[in-house]
Write a protein that holds these residues in place. Structure first.
Motif, short mmCIF file in Angstrom:
data_model
loop_
_atom_site.label_atom_id
_atom_site.label_comp_id
_atom_site.label_asym_id
_atom_site.label_seq_id
_atom_site.Cartn_x
_atom_site.Cartn_y
_atom_site.Cartn_z
N TRP A 115 -126.53 -41.29 -37.30
CA TRP A 115 -127.82 -41.78 -37.90
C TRP A 115 -128.49 -42.70 -37.24
CZ3 TRP A 115 -127.91 -39.98 -43.11
CH2 TRP A 115 -126.79 -39.26 -43.71
N THR A 149 -131.88 -45.71 -37.38
CA THR A 149 -132.75 -46.34 -38.08
C THR A 149 -133.52 -47.39 -37.37
OG1 THR A 149 -133.36 -47.47 -40.30
CG2 THR A 149 -131.19 -47.89 -39.11
N ARG A 150 -134.30 -48.15 -38.02
CA ARG A 150 -135.14 -49.37 -37.33
C ARG A 150 -134.07 -50.44 -37.03
NH1 ARG A 150 -138.39 -51.12 -41.24
NH2 ARG A 150 -137.10 -50.07 -42.84
N THR A 177 -134.06 -46.15 -50.12
CA THR A 177 -133.42 -45.15 -49.45
C THR A 177 -132.26 -44.97 -50.12
OG1 THR A 177 -134.78 -45.59 -47.31
CG2 THR A 177 -132.77 -44.27 -47.41
N CYS A 229 -127.25 -48.60 -47.01
CA CYS A 229 -127.28 -47.09 -46.57
C CYS A 229 -125.85 -46.99 -45.76
CB CYS A 229 -128.48 -46.38 -46.10
SG CYS A 229 -129.84 -46.31 -47.39
N SER A 279 -135.56 -41.80 -47.07
CA SER A 279 -136.52 -43.02 -47.14
C SER A 279 -137.05 -43.18 -48.49
CB SER A 279 -137.85 -42.40 -46.24
OG SER A 279 -138.79 -43.54 -46.15
N VAL A 304 -137.38 -44.52 -33.47
CA VAL A 304 -136.50 -43.78 -34.23
C VAL A 304 -136.54 -42.41 -34.26
CG1 VAL A 304 -135.72 -43.66 -36.64
CG2 VAL A 304 -136.59 -45.59 -35.81
N PRO A 337 -132.44 -39.69 -38.84
CA PRO A 337 -133.15 -40.81 -39.12
C PRO A 337 -133.36 -41.06 -40.61
CG PRO A 337 -134.74 -38.71 -38.99
CD PRO A 337 -133.25 -38.34 -38.70
N PHE A 338 -133.07 -42.31 -40.92
CA PHE A 338 -132.98 -42.91 -42.34
C PHE A 338 -134.04 -44.31 -42.47
CE2 PHE A 338 -129.46 -45.14 -40.49
CZ PHE A 338 -129.11 -46.17 -41.57
N ASP A 339 -134.63 -44.51 -43.41
CA ASP A 339 -135.32 -45.54 -43.92
C ASP A 339 -136.47 -45.72 -42.99
OD1 ASP A 339 -135.39 -47.58 -45.99
OD2 ASP A 339 -135.06 -49.01 -44.38
N VAL A 340 -137.26 -44.83 -42.82
CA VAL A 340 -138.60 -44.88 -41.91
C VAL A 340 -139.42 -44.28 -42.70
CG1 VAL A 340 -139.53 -43.91 -39.96
CG2 VAL A 340 -136.84 -44.17 -39.95
N ARG A 363 -130.91 -50.86 -44.71
CA ARG A 363 -130.60 -50.60 -43.67
C ARG A 363 -129.23 -50.98 -43.33
NH1 ARG A 363 -134.74 -52.50 -39.87
NH2 ARG A 363 -135.57 -53.51 -41.77
#
Length: 278
Positions: free
Chosen positions: A116, A118-119, A180, A129, A173, A151, A162-165, A126
């Motif tokens: 995974w 993310t930022r 998220t 999750c 997201s 990302v 990718p997540f929380d973008v 973040r």
């Protein structure tokens, strides 16, 4: 009473998703639905499995009729504390115990783990999750933290999810008023876990600046911002944050009715001695 070297579904259910809980090794070919936190291993040679973490192992097959029992026995011969789930996955389902839907699980890498991305410099979602993923979805998941502009590039290059973008192409997201973490709880079929549902409200309040959503949201926000100031390394922050979410989940599951004040844990007072007149 469970058979020798087995564990009952009810007993295992009390241990699932807690720190130090047994590693759950699922031997079934159907990987669309599972006990939360399960990993999948090739059944052919349990002695070749790499360490799965945790203090012990519980092996799971369809009906507890042989595969899991044999695998647990082989692990014990290798010095690993291992039990088979009594009655297998069928008994777990029959008991109405929680499951996780893995329909939306991203493809696993050759190392057997999901990746995974993310930022960098996480705060609330973040960390929440990854905690959810490691405790309920894939206990061995790998997380990459990169600059926001990188990302999607890293996701494509490394086949990481990718997540929380903030991008319409990303499944994991925010959606409307939900963060998220909410989206993951729902998509992975975990909404029936009341403790997780309560925790999701706390995360949502802390992550979206709506501290009125849950009384505990302000406390989670304060801890999250504090951790982000303490740690320069995102992975070190994640490990510290895991403890925070473990505690919140356990409180949400077992301890909401417990009260605490100055006198609640004081020893009881001994009555004053009354002298008996002669």
């Amino acid at each position: 009473m469970p058979a020798l070297n087995t564990i009952s579904p009810d007993k295992l259910a009390r241990l699932v998703a807690l720190p130090g809980s047994p590693s759950l090794v699922d031997l079934r070919s159907d990987t669309s639905i599972a006990i939360p936190g399960s990993v999948f291993r090739a059944q052919s040679d349990p002695s070749s499995w790499r360490p799965v973490g945790g203090n012990s192992v519980v092996t799971i097959d369809a009906e507890g009729t042989g595969g899991a029992v044999a695998a647990a026995a082989i692990l014990r011969s290798e010095g690993v504390s291992a039990e088979a789930l009594e009655g297998g996955f069928a008994a777990w389902l029959a008991g109405g115990l929680p499951t996780v839907s893995l329909t939306h699980l991203p493809p696993r890498h050759t190392d057997g783990r999901t990746w995974w991305v993310t930022r960098a410099r996480p705060k609330v979602d973040r960390i929440a999750c990854p905690w959810l993923i490691r405790r309920f979805i894939d206990s061995e998941a790998r997380f990459l933290f990169v600059a926001p502009s990188e990302v999607l590039t890293v996701a494509a290059q490394q086949q990481a999810e990718p997540f929380d973008v903030s991008d319409d192409r990303v499944m994991w997201s925010h959606r409307g008023e939900f963060c998220t973490f909410d989206v993951m709880v729902d998509a992975f079929g975990l909404s029936g876990d009341e403790a997780l549902t309560r925790l999701a409200a706390i995360v949502r309040g802390a992550d979206t600046d709506r501290l009125d959503v849950a009384p505990e949201a302000a406390g989670l926000l304060a801890m999250s911002l504090g951790l982000s100031r303490i740690y320069d390394d995102d992975h070190a922050q994640l490990e510290a944050g895991m403890i925070v979410y473990d505690a919140l989940y356990r409180w949400s599951r077992d301890a909401r009715g417990e009260k605490h004040n100055w006198t609640s844990h004081q020893p009881g007072r001994v009555p004053a001695h009354k002298e008996v007149s002669a």
